[in-house]
Design a protein around this motif. Sequence first.
Motif, PDB file in Angstrom:
ATOM      1  N   SER A   1      25.334 -37.025  -5.046  1.00 64.98           N
ATOM      2  CA  SER A   1      24.127 -37.245  -4.035  1.00 64.98           C
ATOM      3  C   SER A   1      24.906 -38.675  -3.090  1.00 64.98           C
ATOM      4  O   SER A   1      25.000 -38.550  -1.557  1.00 64.98           O
ATOM      5  N   ARG A   2      25.424 -39.743  -3.761  1.00 63.95           N
ATOM      6  CA  ARG A   2      25.726 -41.080  -3.277  1.00 63.95           C
ATOM      7  C   ARG A   2      26.864 -40.450  -2.757  1.00 63.95           C
ATOM      8  O   ARG A   2      27.880 -41.409  -1.592  1.00 63.95           O
ATOM      9  N   GLU A   3      27.792 -39.598  -3.090  1.00 70.25           N
ATOM     10  CA  GLU A   3      28.831 -39.186  -2.747  1.00 70.25           C
ATOM     11  C   GLU A   3      29.152 -38.075  -1.352  1.00 70.25           C
ATOM     12  O   GLU A   3      29.668 -38.210  -0.976  1.00 70.25           O
ATOM     13  N   TYR A   4      28.470 -36.832  -1.871  1.00 64.37           N
ATOM     14  CA  TYR A   4      27.928 -36.338  -1.140  1.00 64.37           C
ATOM     15  C   TYR A   4      27.652 -37.011   0.751  1.00 64.37           C
ATOM     16  O   TYR A   4      28.260 -36.529   1.450  1.00 64.37           O
ATOM     17  N   GLY A   5      26.979 -38.158   0.872  1.00 67.56           N
ATOM     18  CA  GLY A   5      26.183 -38.501   2.341  1.00 67.56           C
ATOM     19  C   GLY A   5      27.194 -39.489   2.957  1.00 67.56           C
ATOM     20  O   GLY A   5      27.282 -39.423   4.042  1.00 67.56           O
ATOM     21  N   MET A   6      28.646 -40.111   2.250  1.00 70.41           N
ATOM     22  CA  MET A   6      29.704 -40.634   2.763  1.00 70.41           C
ATOM     23  C   MET A   6      30.483 -39.560   2.769  1.00 70.41           C
ATOM     24  O   MET A   6      31.983 -40.596   3.367  1.00 70.41           O
ATOM     25  N   LEU A   7      30.691 -38.126   2.539  1.00 67.10           N
ATOM     26  CA  LEU A   7      32.236 -37.454   2.694  1.00 67.10           C
ATOM     27  C   LEU A   7      31.612 -36.668   4.125  1.00 67.10           C
ATOM     28  O   LEU A   7      30.818 -36.052   4.360  1.00 67.10           O
ATOM     29  N   VAL A   8      32.257 -36.173   5.016  1.00 64.65           N
ATOM     30  CA  VAL A   8      31.971 -35.540   6.208  1.00 64.65           C
ATOM     31  C   VAL A   8      33.391 -34.311   6.579  1.00 64.65           C
ATOM     32  O   VAL A   8      34.268 -34.266   5.849  1.00 64.65           O
ATOM     33  N   GLU A   9      33.276 -33.033   6.643  1.00 70.30           N
ATOM     34  CA  GLU A   9      33.786 -32.418   6.833  1.00 70.30           C
ATOM     35  C   GLU A   9      35.026 -32.233   8.439  1.00 70.30           C
ATOM     36  O   GLU A   9      34.879 -33.502   9.001  1.00 70.30           O
ATOM     37  N   GLY A  10      36.228 -32.190   7.615  1.00 70.19           N
ATOM     38  CA  GLY A  10      37.287 -32.721   7.808  1.00 70.19           C
ATOM     39  C   GLY A  10      37.747 -33.851   7.457  1.00 70.19           C
ATOM     40  O   GLY A  10      39.086 -33.999   7.559  1.00 70.19           O
ATOM     41  N   ASP A  11      37.034 -34.410   6.673  1.00 69.32           N
ATOM     42  CA  ASP A  11      37.675 -35.692   6.306  1.00 69.32           C
ATOM     43  C   ASP A  11      38.302 -35.322   4.345  1.00 69.32           C
ATOM     44  O   ASP A  11      39.225 -33.900   4.497  1.00 69.32           O
ATOM     45  N   MET A  12      40.183 -36.568   5.200  1.00 65.54           N
ATOM     46  CA  MET A  12      41.369 -35.737   4.258  1.00 65.54           C
ATOM     47  C   MET A  12      41.709 -36.437   3.052  1.00 65.54           C
ATOM     48  O   MET A  12      41.204 -37.650   3.532  1.00 65.54           O
ATOM     49  N   GLY A  13      41.808 -35.931   1.992  1.00 65.77           N
ATOM     50  CA  GLY A  13      42.224 -37.448   1.037  1.00 65.77           C
ATOM     51  C   GLY A  13      42.654 -36.917  -0.146  1.00 65.77           C
ATOM     52  O   GLY A  13      43.087 -35.528  -0.445  1.00 65.77           O
ATOM     53  N   ARG A  14      42.000 -37.124  -1.095  1.00 66.12           N
ATOM     54  CA  ARG A  14      43.024 -37.155  -2.551  1.00 66.12           C
ATOM     55  C   ARG A  14      42.050 -36.717  -3.433  1.00 66.12           C
ATOM     56  O   ARG A  14      41.052 -37.418  -3.825  1.00 66.12           O
ATOM     57  N   LEU A  15      42.276 -35.373  -3.870  1.00 60.70           N
ATOM     58  CA  LEU A  15      40.706 -34.990  -4.580  1.00 60.70           C
ATOM     59  C   LEU A  15      41.079 -34.924  -6.209  1.00 60.70           C
ATOM     60  O   LEU A  15      42.481 -34.217  -6.483  1.00 60.70           O
ATOM     61  N   THR A  16      40.398 -35.620  -6.855  1.00 63.72           N
ATOM     62  CA  THR A  16      40.590 -35.383  -8.451  1.00 63.72           C
ATOM     63  C   THR A  16      39.232 -34.340  -9.264  1.00 63.72           C
ATOM     64  O   THR A  16      37.770 -34.987  -8.352  1.00 63.72           O
ATOM     65  N   PHE A  17      39.785 -33.701 -10.148  1.00 60.81           N
ATOM     66  CA  PHE A  17      39.390 -32.912 -10.712  1.00 60.81           C
ATOM     67  C   PHE A  17      39.852 -32.176 -12.173  1.00 60.81           C
ATOM     68  O   PHE A  17      40.916 -32.550 -12.252  1.00 60.81           O
ATOM     69  N   GLN A  18      38.965 -31.977 -12.743  1.00 61.46           N
ATOM     70  CA  GLN A  18      39.026 -31.035 -13.912  1.00 61.46           C
ATOM     71  C   GLN A  18      38.665 -30.211 -14.898  1.00 61.46           C
ATOM     72  O   GLN A  18      36.973 -29.924 -14.596  1.00 61.46           O
ATOM     73  N   GLY A  19      39.102 -29.131 -14.657  1.00 60.89           N
ATOM     74  CA  GLY A  19      38.408 -27.891 -14.381  1.00 60.89           C
ATOM     75  C   GLY A  19      38.070 -27.768 -13.473  1.00 60.89           C
ATOM     76  O   GLY A  19      38.580 -27.616 -11.684  1.00 60.89           O
ATOM     77  N   SER A  20      36.233 -27.319 -13.220  1.00 57.84           N
ATOM     78  CA  SER A  20      35.191 -26.917 -12.092  1.00 57.84           C
ATOM     79  C   SER A  20      34.461 -28.325 -12.258  1.00 57.84           C
ATOM     80  O   SER A  20      33.739 -28.347 -11.466  1.00 57.84           O
ATOM     81  N   ARG A  21      35.418 -28.949 -12.682  1.00 57.72           N
ATOM     82  CA  ARG A  21      34.388 -30.469 -12.997  1.00 57.72           C
ATOM     83  C   ARG A  21      34.862 -31.369 -11.918  1.00 57.72           C
ATOM     84  O   ARG A  21      35.786 -32.392 -12.023  1.00 57.72           O
ATOM     85  N   TYR A  22      34.221 -31.693 -10.335  1.00 55.92           N
ATOM     86  CA  TYR A  22      34.302 -32.886  -9.885  1.00 55.92           C
ATOM     87  C   TYR A  22      34.956 -34.249 -10.392  1.00 55.92           C
ATOM     88  O   TYR A  22      33.901 -34.260 -11.204  1.00 55.92           O
ATOM     89  N   LYS A  23      35.982 -34.932 -10.034  1.00 57.91           N
ATOM     90  CA  LYS A  23      35.970 -36.620 -10.363  1.00 57.91           C
ATOM     91  C   LYS A  23      35.146 -37.278  -9.144  1.00 57.91           C
ATOM     92  O   LYS A  23      35.163 -38.401  -9.494  1.00 57.91           O
ATOM     93  N   SER A  24      36.111 -37.442  -8.121  1.00 64.16           N
ATOM     94  CA  SER A  24      36.414 -38.305  -7.489  1.00 64.16           C
ATOM     95  C   SER A  24      36.831 -38.319  -6.280  1.00 64.16           C
ATOM     96  O   SER A  24      37.919 -36.927  -6.157  1.00 64.16           O
ATOM     97  N   PHE A  25      36.876 -38.722  -4.964  1.00 61.36           N
ATOM     98  CA  PHE A  25      37.811 -37.763  -3.620  1.00 61.36           C
ATOM     99  C   PHE A  25      37.849 -39.620  -2.868  1.00 61.36           C
ATOM    100  O   PHE A  25      36.642 -40.012  -2.429  1.00 61.36           O
ATOM    101  N   GLN A  26      39.267 -39.322  -2.113  1.00 61.19           N
ATOM    102  CA  GLN A  26      39.026 -40.963  -2.448  1.00 61.19           C
ATOM    103  C   GLN A  26      40.042 -40.830  -0.332  1.00 61.19           C
ATOM    104  O   GLN A  26      41.428 -39.827  -0.849  1.00 61.19           O
ATOM    105  N   ARG A  27      39.997 -40.772   0.258  1.00 58.92           N
ATOM    106  CA  ARG A  27      40.367 -40.768   1.581  1.00 58.92           C
ATOM    107  C   ARG A  27      41.513 -41.676   2.253  1.00 58.92           C
ATOM    108  O   ARG A  27      41.798 -42.264   1.368  1.00 58.92           O
ATOM    109  N   ILE A  28      42.798 -40.348   3.123  1.00 59.74           N
ATOM    110  CA  ILE A  28      44.053 -41.299   3.297  1.00 59.74           C
ATOM    111  C   ILE A  28      43.926 -41.109   4.942  1.00 59.74           C
ATOM    112  O   ILE A  28      42.964 -40.701   5.152  1.00 59.74           O
TER     113      ILE A  28
END
Length: 123
Positions: free
Chosen positions: A96-123
Amino acid sequence: MVFFFRIFPYMFSLGFILVFGIIFVTIIRGIGQWNKNNHSPILTVEAKVVTKRMAVSDHIHHYGEGGMQQHYTSSSTYYVTFQVESGDRMEFVVPSREYGMLVEGDMGRLTFQGSRYKSFQRI
């Protein structure tokens, strides 16, 4: 009426087996997905936030003498869909803490493992 009483034990047994069969299959699938995620490489890719959604589950708890009192609770699950450079889209459950920080249209680096979300860093 006699036919019903003869067949009821078989119907009850079949229903019992069906319910526990569904529970067993669900548990096995969950363990399989967990194992697959653990054996998948951790990947970081360029991605864009495409959509966000949330699912709210309401729960009613009965308690007290005769079950006369009720307590309502709800829980939310947050989903974000990312589009990677190849055009493929992937949806992940995010905290939830990351959901609120993400905005549609944001570009960045998505880190994941299989179907498991790890992080998203805006660029």
